[in-house]
Design an enzyme around this catalytic site. Structure first.
Site, PDB file in Angstrom:
ATOM      1  N   TYR A 150       0.855  -1.188   0.000  1.00  0.00           N
ATOM      2  CA  TYR A 150       0.000   0.000   0.000  1.00  0.00           C
ATOM      3  C   TYR A 150       0.891   1.239   0.000  1.00  0.00           C
ATOM      4  CZ  TYR A 150      -3.463   3.425   1.584  1.00  0.00           C
ATOM      5  OH  TYR A 150      -4.289   4.524   1.683  1.00  0.00           O
ATOM      6  N   ASP A 252       9.524   3.521   0.140  1.00  0.00           N
ATOM      7  CA  ASP A 252       8.396   4.187   0.782  1.00  0.00           C
ATOM      8  C   ASP A 252       8.467   3.880   2.273  1.00  0.00           C
ATOM      9  OD1 ASP A 252       6.072   5.212   1.698  1.00  0.00           O
ATOM     10  OD2 ASP A 252       4.746   4.047   0.391  1.00  0.00           O
ATOM     11  N   LYS A 279       3.485  10.057   8.328  1.00  0.00           N
ATOM     12  CA  LYS A 279       3.145   9.604   9.678  1.00  0.00           C
ATOM     13  C   LYS A 279       3.995  10.259  10.786  1.00  0.00           C
ATOM     14  CE  LYS A 279       0.976   5.503   7.906  1.00  0.00           C
ATOM     15  NZ  LYS A 279      -0.456   5.500   7.889  1.00  0.00           N
TER      16      LYS A 279
HETATM   17  C1  LIG Z   1       3.763   2.709   3.100  1.00  0.00           C
HETATM   18  C2  LIG Z   1       2.718   3.770   2.976  1.00  0.00           C
HETATM   19  N1  LIG Z   1       2.821   4.694   2.009  1.00  0.00           N
HETATM   20  C3  LIG Z   1       1.935   5.690   1.863  1.00  0.00           C
HETATM   21  C4  LIG Z   1       0.856   5.798   2.708  1.00  0.00           C
HETATM   22  C5  LIG Z   1      -0.122   6.896   2.515  1.00  0.00           C
HETATM   23  O1  LIG Z   1       0.007   7.851   3.505  1.00  0.00           O
HETATM   24  P1  LIG Z   1      -1.211   8.866   3.824  1.00  0.00           P
HETATM   25  O2  LIG Z   1      -2.271   8.039   4.487  1.00  0.00           O
HETATM   26  O3  LIG Z   1      -0.591   9.902   4.704  1.00  0.00           O
HETATM   27  O4  LIG Z   1      -1.654   9.402   2.511  1.00  0.00           O
HETATM   28  C6  LIG Z   1       0.697   4.867   3.739  1.00  0.00           C
HETATM   29  C7  LIG Z   1      -0.434   4.969   4.675  1.00  0.00           C
HETATM   30  O5  LIG Z   1      -0.699   4.115   5.475  1.00  0.00           O
HETATM   31  C8  LIG Z   1       1.639   3.823   3.864  1.00  0.00           C
HETATM   32  O6  LIG Z   1       1.516   2.886   4.812  1.00  0.00           O
END
Ligand SMILES: Cc1ncc(COP(=O)(O)O)c(C=O)c1O
Length: 436
Positions: A150, A252, A279
């Protein structure tokens, strides 16, 4: 499940009433698909340390931590103070503030691969920009990502997030499956999907697709996909294959940054070209960041009208978020990481002993303060192996734990925070023992 739901609804009349009001003004009554569950979510009114309270006054121990964002727990004094002080001088401006420089400095010091970076308001915007700049830098259109991973909610990454295996093809050569309505076919066709932890299969796919791939997007812990750490040497082989093919390697680290002062890339010793963050770096406020190689990030340099990528954002790098992030990272000392690791190890050891004692076909994965429950006996290698034998089990466990006063994510992922004690972790294990 019926019993769990009956107990939940009996205790949460005020949340039900709020949900009914919400239904009149929002589809399904909310703005966040991931936090919704049937029959209705509990409405939160207060958080303090490791605990939060809902609209019916029920106290719960929070192992969700706003999906791993709240590494210090709720309302930590230093962060609240920093936000209050900054807020009193203005909430946002049509221009930069010094706070932005200071947070960027801290992050670039912690993560050596992050030569320069930019802030956004979400992890979604961070991965969207990282993918875009990789395409601009390479002149190629396609991206690769892992099945089960994700990366937020923009079109390019809403592919094969949790695909139905009937549509997902061969394990060693997964087919891209749209994870939402409204994703154009043209995008799905341009996303190459890889099997996590199968380096041979990945190398084969990358060798074939390499010349058209702009980026490989990797969550080094497959966080939302089940916190399945990479096998020894796996990330190194991805690094070598992408370097050879001129593919921009993006880590990521929106979730995985919390496992070490310099994130998973420090823990595993692999240097990506770009990194995305979110986060915890915003201390509980909306945030994201992306950055890495200065030559790649140069596309954003606007001096003399030269920006090749325009990156606006009314609230990018807003002073409240920057101050909250700085105050949070200041608390994350080496001792704090050791404590987070110890809490995570204690939880995983407790859960493993419990599952063994009860002879359950289940296991717990994780690293540092992150963990995930899995309701299968299969060796946890990838998304497919981690799928529960009984698909309804994770939600049953989530509801059962809620009634025990414990909040996890619906799929079984959780995080320990620095506000937790050993006794809190033991309470989690005891509650799990009662409900399983
Ligand atoms: C690995 C990863 N990338 C991107 C995101 C997206 O972040 P946001 O919810 O701040 O858009 C998340 C959200 O859980 C994530 O776990």
């Amino acid at each position: 499940m019926k019993d769990h739901v009956a107990e939940y609804t009996a205790k949460t009349a005020r949340s039900r009433a709020l949900h009914e009001e919400a239904l009149r003004v929002m589809p399904g009554g909310n703005s966040r698909t991931t936090t919704f569950f049937d029959p209705y979510p509990f409405y939160l009114v207060r958080g303090e340390g490791a605990r939060m309270w809902d609209a019916d006054g029920i106290e719960r121990l929070d192992f969700n931590g706003n999906y791993t964002s709240l590494i210090l727990g709720h309302a930590p004094a230093a962060v609240v103070k920093a936000v209050q002080e900054v807020a009193a001088s203005g909430m946002s401006f049509p221009g930069p503030t010094e706070h932005e420089i200071r947070l960027a400095e801290v992050l670039t010091r912690r993560i050596p691969s992050l030569e320069t970076l930019r802030f956004t308001n979400s992890g979604t915007e961070a991965t969207m920009n990282a993918v875009r700049v990789a395409r601009a830098f390479t002149g190629r259109a396609k991206i690769a990502k892992f099945e089960g991973a994700y990366h937020g909610t923009h079109d390019w990454v809403l592919v094969s997030v949790a695909p139905d295996l009937a549509a997902a093809g061969n394990r060693r050569r997964p087919k891209p499956v749209p994870s939402s309505s409204g994703i154009p076919k043209e995008i799905v066709k341009n996303v190459v999907v890889l099997p996590w932890n199968d380096a041979d299969a990945c190398e084969k796919i990358l060798a074939k697709e390499g010349p058209s791939l702009a980026a490989l997007l990797v969550d080094p812990l497959l966080g939302i996909g089940g916190v399945i750490p990479p096998a020894g040497g796996f990330l190194e082989r991805l690094r070598a294959a992408t370097a050879q093919q001129g593919i921009v390697l993006i880590f990521d680290e929106v979730i995985s940054f919390r496992v070490a002062p310099g994130g998973a890339q420090e823990r595993f010793g692999v240097r990506p070209d770009l990194t995305t963050l979110g986060k915890i770096i915003g201390g509980g406020l909306p945030v994201g960041a992306f950055g890495g190689r200065a030559d790649v990030m140069g596309a954003y340099d606007p001096r003399k009208g030269g920006a090749r990528i325009s990156h606006g954002g009314t609230f990018n790098a807003n002073p409240l978020t920057m101050a909250a992030g700085l105050a949070t990272l200041a608390e994350l000392t080496p001792a704090a990481y050791a404590r987070l690791d110890a809490l995570g190890d204690r939880l995983r050891a407790g859960v493993t002993a419990l599952l063994r004692k009860k002879k359950l076909a289940a296991q717990v994965s994780g690293l540092g303060s992150l963990f995930c429950l899995h309701w299968t006996r299969k060796r946890l290698t990838d998304y497919r192996a981690s799928r529960p034998a009984d698909p309804a089990m994770p939600l049953r466990v989530f509801m059962g734990l809620l009634n025990e006063g414990i909040v996890l994510s619906q799929r079984g992922m959780g995080a320990c925070s620095l506000a937790m004690t050993d006794a809190d972790v033991d309470r989690f294990v005891d509650a799990l023992g009662r409900i399983v």
